[in-house]
Motif scaffolding. Structure first.
Motif, PDB file in Angstrom:
ATOM      1  N   ILE A  77      -1.298 -42.296 -13.590  1.00 32.00           N
ATOM      2  CA  ILE A  77      -1.158 -41.863 -12.198  1.00 32.00           C
ATOM      3  C   ILE A  77      -1.883 -42.840 -11.279  1.00 32.00           C
ATOM      4  CG2 ILE A  77      -1.696 -40.044 -10.550  1.00 32.00           C
ATOM      5  CD1 ILE A  77      -1.332 -38.045 -12.889  1.00 32.00           C
ATOM      6  N   GLU A  78      -1.110 -43.454 -10.385  1.00 32.70           N
ATOM      7  CA  GLU A  78      -1.666 -44.409  -9.432  1.00 32.70           C
ATOM      8  C   GLU A  78      -2.401 -43.685  -8.310  1.00 32.70           C
ATOM      9  OE1 GLU A  78      -0.208 -48.236  -6.759  1.00 32.70           O
ATOM     10  OE2 GLU A  78       1.292 -46.960  -7.712  1.00 32.70           O
ATOM     11  N   ASN A  79      -1.770 -42.674  -7.749  1.00 27.11           N
ATOM     12  CA  ASN A  79      -2.419 -41.873  -6.718  1.00 27.11           C
ATOM     13  C   ASN A  79      -1.703 -40.544  -6.573  1.00 27.11           C
ATOM     14  OD1 ASN A  79      -0.163 -42.238  -4.953  1.00 27.11           O
ATOM     15  ND2 ASN A  79      -1.022 -44.166  -4.278  1.00 27.11           N
ATOM     16  N   GLY A  80      -2.324 -39.638  -5.863  1.00 28.60           N
ATOM     17  CA  GLY A  80      -1.740 -38.326  -5.656  1.00 28.60           C
ATOM     18  C   GLY A  80      -2.795 -37.329  -5.261  1.00 28.60           C
ATOM     19  N   GLY A  81      -2.394 -36.087  -5.183  1.00 29.03           N
ATOM     20  CA  GLY A  81      -3.354 -35.051  -4.833  1.00 29.03           C
ATOM     21  C   GLY A  81      -2.681 -33.738  -4.486  1.00 29.03           C
ATOM     22  N   TRP A  82      -3.493 -32.826  -4.028  1.00 26.57           N
ATOM     23  CA  TRP A  82      -3.084 -31.466  -3.725  1.00 26.57           C
ATOM     24  C   TRP A  82      -3.004 -31.272  -2.222  1.00 26.57           C
ATOM     25  CZ3 TRP A  82      -0.939 -27.139  -5.028  1.00 26.57           C
ATOM     26  CH2 TRP A  82      -1.282 -25.939  -4.413  1.00 26.57           C
ATOM     27  N   ASN A  83      -1.924 -30.651  -1.752  1.00 27.90           N
ATOM     28  CA  ASN A  83      -1.783 -30.274  -0.357  1.00 27.90           C
ATOM     29  C   ASN A  83      -1.798 -28.751  -0.311  1.00 27.90           C
ATOM     30  OD1 ASN A  83      -0.651 -29.435   2.172  1.00 27.90           O
ATOM     31  ND2 ASN A  83       0.183 -31.493   2.428  1.00 27.90           N
ATOM     32  N   ALA A  84      -2.902 -28.180   0.159  1.00 22.98           N
ATOM     33  CA  ALA A  84      -3.055 -26.716   0.180  1.00 22.98           C
ATOM     34  C   ALA A  84      -2.063 -26.059   1.124  1.00 22.98           C
ATOM     35  CB  ALA A  84      -4.482 -26.345   0.564  1.00 22.98           C
ATOM     36  N   GLU A  85      -1.698 -26.750   2.198  1.00 19.23           N
ATOM     37  CA  GLU A  85      -0.770 -26.180   3.172  1.00 19.23           C
ATOM     38  C   GLU A  85       0.627 -25.994   2.577  1.00 19.23           C
ATOM     39  OE1 GLU A  85       1.077 -27.764   7.265  1.00 19.23           O
ATOM     40  OE2 GLU A  85      -1.128 -27.642   7.236  1.00 19.23           O
ATOM     41  N   THR A  86       1.114 -27.004   1.864  1.00 17.69           N
ATOM     42  CA  THR A  86       2.448 -26.910   1.258  1.00 17.69           C
ATOM     43  C   THR A  86       2.390 -26.351  -0.161  1.00 17.69           C
ATOM     44  OG1 THR A  86       2.347 -29.165   0.363  1.00 17.69           O
ATOM     45  CG2 THR A  86       3.288 -28.886   2.582  1.00 17.69           C
ATOM     46  N   ARG A  87       1.190 -26.194  -0.696  1.00 18.03           N
ATOM     47  CA  ARG A  87       0.972 -25.724  -2.069  1.00 18.03           C
ATOM     48  C   ARG A  87       1.686 -26.631  -3.074  1.00 18.03           C
ATOM     49  NH1 ARG A  87      -1.591 -21.024  -1.991  1.00 18.03           N
ATOM     50  NH2 ARG A  87      -0.947 -20.311  -4.028  1.00 18.03           N
ATOM     51  N   ARG A  88       1.553 -27.947  -2.820  1.00 15.49           N
ATOM     52  CA  ARG A  88       2.245 -28.923  -3.647  1.00 15.49           C
ATOM     53  C   ARG A  88       1.263 -29.944  -4.222  1.00 15.49           C
ATOM     54  NH1 ARG A  88       7.466 -31.468  -1.218  1.00 15.49           N
ATOM     55  NH2 ARG A  88       8.311 -29.596  -2.147  1.00 15.49           N
ATOM     56  N   LEU A  89       1.402 -30.176  -5.505  1.00 18.08           N
ATOM     57  CA  LEU A  89       0.684 -31.237  -6.200  1.00 18.08           C
ATOM     58  C   LEU A  89       1.665 -32.399  -6.294  1.00 18.08           C
ATOM     59  CD1 LEU A  89      -1.985 -31.800  -7.757  1.00 18.08           C
ATOM     60  CD2 LEU A  89      -0.798 -31.049  -9.816  1.00 18.08           C
TER      61      LEU A  89
ATOM     62  N   ALA B  72       2.885 -22.001  -7.406  1.00 16.94           N
ATOM     63  CA  ALA B  72       2.836 -20.659  -6.823  1.00 16.94           C
ATOM     64  C   ALA B  72       1.384 -20.182  -6.732  1.00 16.94           C
ATOM     65  CB  ALA B  72       3.679 -19.695  -7.652  1.00 16.94           C
ATOM     66  N   GLU B  73       0.667 -20.339  -7.802  1.00 20.30           N
ATOM     67  CA  GLU B  73      -0.762 -20.012  -7.871  1.00 20.30           C
ATOM     68  C   GLU B  73      -1.457 -21.219  -8.491  1.00 20.30           C
ATOM     69  OE1 GLU B  73      -2.350 -17.370  -6.689  1.00 20.30           O
ATOM     70  OE2 GLU B  73      -0.448 -16.557  -5.956  1.00 20.30           O
ATOM     71  N   PRO B  74      -2.142 -22.035  -7.697  1.00 21.62           N
ATOM     72  CA  PRO B  74      -2.671 -23.307  -8.203  1.00 21.62           C
ATOM     73  C   PRO B  74      -3.793 -23.188  -9.225  1.00 21.62           C
ATOM     74  CG  PRO B  74      -3.401 -22.936  -5.960  1.00 21.62           C
ATOM     75  CD  PRO B  74      -2.405 -21.857  -6.270  1.00 21.62           C
ATOM     76  N   ALA B  75      -4.473 -22.054  -9.251  1.00 22.91           N
ATOM     77  CA  ALA B  75      -5.614 -21.895 -10.167  1.00 22.91           C
ATOM     78  C   ALA B  75      -6.560 -23.087  -9.999  1.00 22.91           C
ATOM     79  CB  ALA B  75      -5.145 -21.720 -11.603  1.00 22.91           C
ATOM     80  N   ARG B  76      -6.956 -23.694 -11.094  1.00 25.86           N
ATOM     81  CA  ARG B  76      -7.907 -24.802 -11.078  1.00 25.86           C
ATOM     82  C   ARG B  76      -7.233 -26.174 -11.157  1.00 25.86           C
ATOM     83  NH1 ARG B  76     -10.249 -27.159 -14.738  1.00 25.86           N
ATOM     84  NH2 ARG B  76     -12.222 -28.042 -14.595  1.00 25.86           N
ATOM     85  N   LEU B  77      -5.900 -26.196 -11.131  1.00 26.40           N
ATOM     86  CA  LEU B  77      -5.184 -27.459 -11.317  1.00 26.40           C
ATOM     87  C   LEU B  77      -5.504 -28.534 -10.276  1.00 26.40           C
ATOM     88  CD1 LEU B  77      -1.758 -26.544 -12.838  1.00 26.40           C
ATOM     89  CD2 LEU B  77      -3.319 -28.307 -13.611  1.00 26.40           C
ATOM     90  N   PRO B  78      -5.632 -28.235  -8.987  1.00 25.94           N
ATOM     91  CA  PRO B  78      -5.972 -29.313  -8.046  1.00 25.94           C
ATOM     92  C   PRO B  78      -7.295 -30.013  -8.378  1.00 25.94           C
ATOM     93  CG  PRO B  78      -5.114 -27.439  -6.852  1.00 25.94           C
ATOM     94  CD  PRO B  78      -5.315 -26.994  -8.291  1.00 25.94           C
ATOM     95  N   GLU B  79      -8.311 -29.235  -8.742  1.00 25.12           N
ATOM     96  CA  GLU B  79      -9.598 -29.832  -9.124  1.00 25.12           C
ATOM     97  C   GLU B  79      -9.478 -30.606 -10.424  1.00 25.12           C
ATOM     98  OE1 GLU B  79      -9.326 -26.465  -8.479  1.00 25.12           O
ATOM     99  OE2 GLU B  79     -10.140 -26.498  -6.452  1.00 25.12           O
ATOM    100  N   LEU B  80      -8.741 -30.042 -11.381  1.00 18.99           N
ATOM    101  CA  LEU B  80      -8.542 -30.723 -12.659  1.00 18.99           C
ATOM    102  C   LEU B  80      -7.798 -32.036 -12.449  1.00 18.99           C
ATOM    103  CD1 LEU B  80      -8.850 -30.552 -15.779  1.00 18.99           C
ATOM    104  CD2 LEU B  80      -6.531 -29.603 -15.795  1.00 18.99           C
ATOM    105  N   PHE B  81      -6.794 -32.048 -11.580  1.00 21.29           N
ATOM    106  CA  PHE B  81      -6.041 -33.261 -11.270  1.00 21.29           C
ATOM    107  C   PHE B  81      -6.989 -34.362 -10.810  1.00 21.29           C
ATOM    108  CE2 PHE B  81      -3.720 -36.113  -8.531  1.00 21.29           C
ATOM    109  CZ  PHE B  81      -2.519 -36.317  -9.203  1.00 21.29           C
ATOM    110  N   ARG B  82      -7.810 -34.065  -9.815  1.00 21.84           N
ATOM    111  CA  ARG B  82      -8.760 -35.069  -9.295  1.00 21.84           C
ATOM    112  C   ARG B  82      -9.723 -35.533 -10.384  1.00 21.84           C
ATOM    113  NH1 ARG B  82      -8.507 -31.787  -4.877  1.00 21.84           N
ATOM    114  NH2 ARG B  82     -10.324 -30.574  -5.451  1.00 21.84           N
TER     115      ARG B  82
END
Length: 178
Positions: A70-82, A97-107
């Motif tokens: 993964i070159e870059n990316g992240g979580w957008n809480a407004e759109t609920r999209r990784l 639908a329910e992000p759980a801990r995935l945004p933090e795990l992604f980073r």
């Protein structure tokens, strides 16, 4: 027959049918079948984070990408999209639908794959970022080296390819990592 799973099991509560198809897909792709660190539901399936791989899909098919790819990316809480872009050009847009801990795990996992990162300025905040990443599934794998351009710089910019190549070699030599 539907099997019940518990959060402390290897599947970490992921529905059994989804877990079985995920493990089969990982094995077929030559990816590790490690314990699940976090998972979330998507519109029609699941997104699952492992120590070395991000997987998303459903029982009809899965996509797997190593954190080091993964070159870059992240979580957008407004759109609920990784979202992410891989070094090979693949893009991922995963609605959670329910992000759980995935945004933090992604980073955390993308950062964990980073061995070295160095910015080489070309014009102010524009330039080339040299990065060395390691495959979290294989400690013996060689470091994967990449040159990434910032906004406002393209590979057609005069001299940029040569600058990037020289910078990459200098960083590899500086850190003595091959």
């Amino acid at each position: 027959m539907t099997l019940k799973t518990r959060w402390w099991s290897k599947s970490r509560g992921l529905p059994a049918e989804a877990y079985v198809s995920l493990v089969e897909s990982l094995r077929a792709a030559g990816r590790p079948t490690e314990r699940i660190l976090s998972w979330a539901t998507t519109g029609d399936g699941f997104c699952v984070g492992f120590p070395a791989v991000l997987s998303y899909g459903n029982r009809d098919g899965w996509t797997h990408v190593g954190w080091h790819e993964i070159e870059n990316g992240g979580w957008n809480a407004e759109t609920r999209r990784l979202s992410f872009r891989a070094y090979d050009g693949r893009r991922g847009l995963i609605d959670l639908a329910e992000p759980a801990r995935l945004p933090e795990l992604f980073r955390e996992r993308v950062a964990a794959s980073l061995v070295v990162e160095k910015f080489i300025p070309v014009d102010g905040n524009r330039g080339v970022t040299i990065s060395g990443r390691r495959d979290l599934a294989d400690a013996a794998a060689p470091i994967a080296w990449h040159s990434t351009l910032t906004r406002g710089v393209t590979w057609q910019t005069e001299g940029i390819r040569d600058l990037a190549d020289r910078a990459l070699e200098a960083v590899r030599t500086e850190y003595d990592i091959r």
